[in-house]
Design an enzyme around this catalytic site. Structure first.
Site, PDB file in Angstrom:
ATOM      1  N   ASN A 133      -5.715  -5.475   1.659  1.00 40.91           N
ATOM      2  CA  ASN A 133      -4.722  -4.426   1.932  1.00 40.91           C
ATOM      3  C   ASN A 133      -5.042  -3.671   3.227  1.00 40.91           C
ATOM      4  O   ASN A 133      -4.451  -2.638   3.506  1.00 40.91           O
ATOM      5  CB  ASN A 133      -4.679  -3.418   0.789  1.00 40.91           C
ATOM      6  CG  ASN A 133      -4.328  -4.072  -0.532  1.00 40.91           C
ATOM      7  OD1 ASN A 133      -3.356  -4.801  -0.612  1.00 40.91           O
ATOM      8  ND2 ASN A 133      -5.124  -3.813  -1.552  1.00 40.91           N
ATOM      9  N   HIS A 164       2.323   1.406 -10.650  1.00 40.64           N
ATOM     10  CA  HIS A 164       0.905   1.026 -10.671  1.00 40.64           C
ATOM     11  C   HIS A 164       0.163   1.606 -11.879  1.00 40.64           C
ATOM     12  O   HIS A 164       0.496   2.682 -12.366  1.00 40.64           O
ATOM     13  CB  HIS A 164       0.262   1.570  -9.387  1.00 40.64           C
ATOM     14  CG  HIS A 164      -1.124   1.077  -9.126  1.00 40.64           C
ATOM     15  ND1 HIS A 164      -2.228   1.864  -9.355  1.00 40.64           N
ATOM     16  CD2 HIS A 164      -1.579  -0.098  -8.641  1.00 40.64           C
ATOM     17  CE1 HIS A 164      -3.311   1.175  -9.002  1.00 40.64           C
ATOM     18  NE2 HIS A 164      -2.944  -0.009  -8.565  1.00 40.64           N
ATOM     19  N   GLU A 172       6.638   4.314  -6.815  1.00 38.64           N
ATOM     20  CA  GLU A 172       5.933   3.914  -5.607  1.00 38.64           C
ATOM     21  C   GLU A 172       6.973   3.800  -4.509  1.00 38.64           C
ATOM     22  O   GLU A 172       8.155   3.644  -4.805  1.00 38.64           O
ATOM     23  CB  GLU A 172       5.259   2.542  -5.814  1.00 38.64           C
ATOM     24  CG  GLU A 172       4.103   2.617  -6.773  1.00 38.64           C
ATOM     25  CD  GLU A 172       3.531   1.255  -7.134  1.00 38.64           C
ATOM     26  OE1 GLU A 172       3.466   0.363  -6.275  1.00 38.64           O
ATOM     27  OE2 GLU A 172       3.135   1.095  -8.292  1.00 38.64           O
ATOM     28  N   SER A 176       3.487  -2.446  -5.270  1.00 39.87           N
ATOM     29  CA  SER A 176       2.218  -3.087  -4.911  1.00 39.87           C
ATOM     30  C   SER A 176       2.171  -4.588  -5.170  1.00 39.87           C
ATOM     31  O   SER A 176       1.416  -5.291  -4.513  1.00 39.87           O
ATOM     32  CB  SER A 176       1.071  -2.400  -5.648  1.00 39.87           C
ATOM     33  OG  SER A 176       1.186  -2.591  -7.038  1.00 39.87           O
ATOM     34  N   ASP A 183       4.283   7.509  -4.661  1.00 39.32           N
ATOM     35  CA  ASP A 183       2.995   6.919  -4.291  1.00 39.32           C
ATOM     36  C   ASP A 183       3.207   5.975  -3.110  1.00 39.32           C
ATOM     37  O   ASP A 183       3.858   4.937  -3.244  1.00 39.32           O
ATOM     38  CB  ASP A 183       2.434   6.173  -5.513  1.00 39.32           C
ATOM     39  CG  ASP A 183       1.073   5.538  -5.252  1.00 39.32           C
ATOM     40  OD1 ASP A 183       0.623   5.544  -4.091  1.00 39.32           O
ATOM     41  OD2 ASP A 183       0.475   5.027  -6.219  1.00 39.32           O
ATOM     42  N   HIS A 234       1.222   1.561  -0.382  1.00 37.84           N
ATOM     43  CA  HIS A 234       1.474   0.403   0.479  1.00 37.84           C
ATOM     44  C   HIS A 234       2.536   0.671   1.540  1.00 37.84           C
ATOM     45  O   HIS A 234       2.978  -0.248   2.228  1.00 37.84           O
ATOM     46  CB  HIS A 234       1.851  -0.809  -0.375  1.00 37.84           C
ATOM     47  CG  HIS A 234       0.769  -1.165  -1.332  1.00 37.84           C
ATOM     48  ND1 HIS A 234      -0.335  -1.894  -0.957  1.00 37.84           N
ATOM     49  CD2 HIS A 234       0.569  -0.818  -2.627  1.00 37.84           C
ATOM     50  CE1 HIS A 234      -1.152  -2.010  -1.993  1.00 37.84           C
ATOM     51  NE2 HIS A 234      -0.621  -1.365  -3.019  1.00 37.84           N
ATOM     52  N   LYS A 245      -6.516   1.545   1.741  1.00 36.01           N
ATOM     53  CA  LYS A 245      -5.731   0.352   2.066  1.00 36.01           C
ATOM     54  C   LYS A 245      -5.504   0.290   3.576  1.00 36.01           C
ATOM     55  O   LYS A 245      -6.441   0.009   4.284  1.00 36.01           O
ATOM     56  CB  LYS A 245      -4.481   0.326   1.207  1.00 36.01           C
ATOM     57  CG  LYS A 245      -4.945  -0.015  -0.218  1.00 36.01           C
ATOM     58  CD  LYS A 245      -3.954   0.069  -1.305  1.00 36.01           C
ATOM     59  CE  LYS A 245      -4.674  -0.268  -2.612  1.00 36.01           C
ATOM     60  NZ  LYS A 245      -3.943   0.175  -3.789  1.00 36.01           N
TER      61      LYS A 245
HETATM   62  C1  LIG Z   1      -4.335   0.673  -4.988  1.00 38.28           C
HETATM   63  C2  LIG Z   1      -3.329   1.605  -5.532  1.00 38.28           C
HETATM   64  C3  LIG Z   1      -3.705   2.855  -6.023  1.00 38.28           C
HETATM   65  C4  LIG Z   1      -5.136   3.261  -6.149  1.00 38.28           C
HETATM   66  O1  LIG Z   1      -5.720   3.555  -4.914  1.00 38.28           O
HETATM   67  P1  LIG Z   1      -7.280   3.353  -4.688  1.00 38.28           P
HETATM   68  O2  LIG Z   1      -7.600   4.192  -3.528  1.00 38.28           O
HETATM   69  O3  LIG Z   1      -7.473   1.899  -4.454  1.00 38.28           O
HETATM   70  O4  LIG Z   1      -7.969   3.818  -5.940  1.00 38.28           O
HETATM   71  C5  LIG Z   1      -2.720   3.703  -6.444  1.00 38.28           C
HETATM   72  N1  LIG Z   1      -1.411   3.356  -6.410  1.00 38.28           N
HETATM   73  C6  LIG Z   1      -1.027   2.141  -5.956  1.00 38.28           C
HETATM   74  C7  LIG Z   1       0.417   1.814  -5.929  1.00 38.28           C
HETATM   75  C8  LIG Z   1      -1.960   1.226  -5.504  1.00 38.28           C
HETATM   76  O5  LIG Z   1      -1.579   0.028  -5.087  1.00 38.28           O
END
Ligand SMILES: *Cc1c(COP(=O)(O)O)cnc(C)c1O
Length: 391
Positions: free
Chosen positions: A44, A130, A177, A181, A206, A209, A240
């Site tokens: 990522n 997620h 999101e 993801s 969120d 990505h 990421k």
């Molecule tokens: C990876 C991810 C997280 C968690 O983030 P980390 O910093 O890896 O703990 C939260 N939400 C989504 C949509 C993700 O893909």
């Protein structure tokens, strides 16, 4: 009592057992495992910032300046200037009053969602949200309602039902999101925001990505759509596209102050290393600079190149491209065959994705070479053709 071995056996039989694989070395987009090198199509780190000299330097400088660990939780003596600098930058860049950073995205989701809603409240989530958001919702004890992926009509139905028997103090939280993801498609944020005219709810998005990939300054889909005024809580990870580690939210001062009091993953955990915050800050600055824009341009060229060579006419508009397979065993076989040809791309299985929707999750970065992308796409097509011939 069931033994761990029995449980592992069951996972094995369902082709759902997971194992850690140790990467012995990293060179750009190449990774070494068991002495063999593979081109990595599973990271990522969309802009290659984890290896960027300025980000590494910021981390090292952070260690020299602050030492390694923060020594205490944020509310004791662990809230350091480094964290403050990161949060000030984030709030300003995202167009919000304030920001709060955490050790990672998972603990951000857990602390924020469970800090915001409780037993009397309602959380409404997109079906494909997620695990961290789902876990936060479960931990909160709030009533959980789920709408089909991007089904705004279903979301509205739920909002109507909730509004009908709602008391004034009850909080309603809608969670989604921005870029999903495991599918790489977008949330219909404008449509969700439009619902705020008719229903009262807190909207949390969120951007795990979206950041680095979308938006004029690479700050995500909310920035791209100009919706920062309408999204109450913008969440993201720094592990990421930012290439470091950490998580954050941007929101009004009141929300941030509330989470400082209510987010248990912040309160009862040692603050993340200050160098981590400084490296993340350097990465974010880079990401939103001209150099970041150049990497983003290279990323989109690479995405288009892959789409072309893999003969995908309808591809989600992000760095995440699902290659649908179906059965877990088939997805694992495909992963193995690709490895034989020098490519690493992870098979994603239940419970990360719904049952019978196992897939390869292909991620493209700005750092991949055109040749590697073409060869990878070619290999995928060849393997798919072989599979069809066997059927
Ligand atoms: C990876 C991810 C997280 C968690 O983030 P980390 O910093 O890896 O703990 C939260 N939400 C989504 C949509 C993700 O893909």
């Amino acid at each position: 009592m069931r033994t761990p071995r029995e449980e592992l056996q069951q996972l094995e039989e369902a082709a759902l057992r997971r194992q850690l694989r140790t990467i012995e070395a990293i060179e750009g987009t190449e990774i070494c495992e068991n002495g063999s090198w593979y081109t990595n199509f599973g990271s990522n780190d969309y802009l290659g910032l984890s290896q960027h000299p300025l980000v590494k330097e910021a981390f090292e400088r952070g260690v020299q300046e602050w030492g390694v660990g923060a020594g205490a939780s944020r509310l004791v003596t662990g809230s350091l200037g480094a964290h403050d600098q990161l949060e000030t930058w984030l709030a300003e860049a995202k167009g919000s009053e304030a920001a709060l950073s955490f050790a990672n995205g998972y603990s951000t989701a857990l602390g924020v969602v469970s800090g915001l809603v409780g037993k009397e409240d309602v959380v409404i989530l997109d079906k494909l949200c997620h695990a961290s958001l789902i876990d936060g919702a479960r931990l909160s004890g709030a009533k959980i309602r789920v709408f089909g992926h991007n089904r705004i009509d279903q979301l509205e139905t739920i909002l109507t039902q909730v509004a009908a028997k709602r008391c004034a103090a009850q909080r309603v939280l809608v969670l989604t999101e921005s870029v999903f993801s495991m599918d790489g498609d977008y949330a219909r944020l404008e449509d969700i925001v439009a619902l705020k005219e008719r229903y009262e709810f807190v909207l949390m998005v969120d951007e795990a990505h979206g950041v680095g990939v979308l938006g004029h300054k690479g700050l995500g889909l909310v920035e791209q759509l100009g919706l920062s005024e309408s999204v109450d809580i913008q969440m993201g990870t720094l592990g990421k596209a930012a290439g470091v580690a950490g998580g954050y939210i941007c929101a009004s001062r009141d929300y941030i102050d509330l989470f400082t009091n209510r987010a248990r993953s912040l309160i009862y955990s040692s603050a993340p290393p200050p160098a981590q915050a400084l490296a993340a800050l350097a990465a974010l600055r880079l990401m939103s600079s001209d150099a970041g824009a150049e990497r983003r341009e290279a990323l989109w060229e690479n995405i288009a190149c892959f789409k072309d060579h893999a003969q995908l006419n309808k591809v989600p508009s992000s760095a995440i491209i699902p290659w649908h397979v179906g059965e877990s065993t088939q997805a694992l076989e495909l992963q193995d065959k690709l490895k034989t040809s020098g490519f690493f791309c992870p098979a994603i299985r239940y419970p990360t994705v719904p049952r019978n929707t196992a897939r390869l999750r292909i991620t493209i970065t700005s750092q991949h070479s055109g040749e590697a992308i073409q060869a990878f796409a070619q290999k995928l097509l060849t393997l798919r053709a072989e599979e069809r011939d066997e059927d």
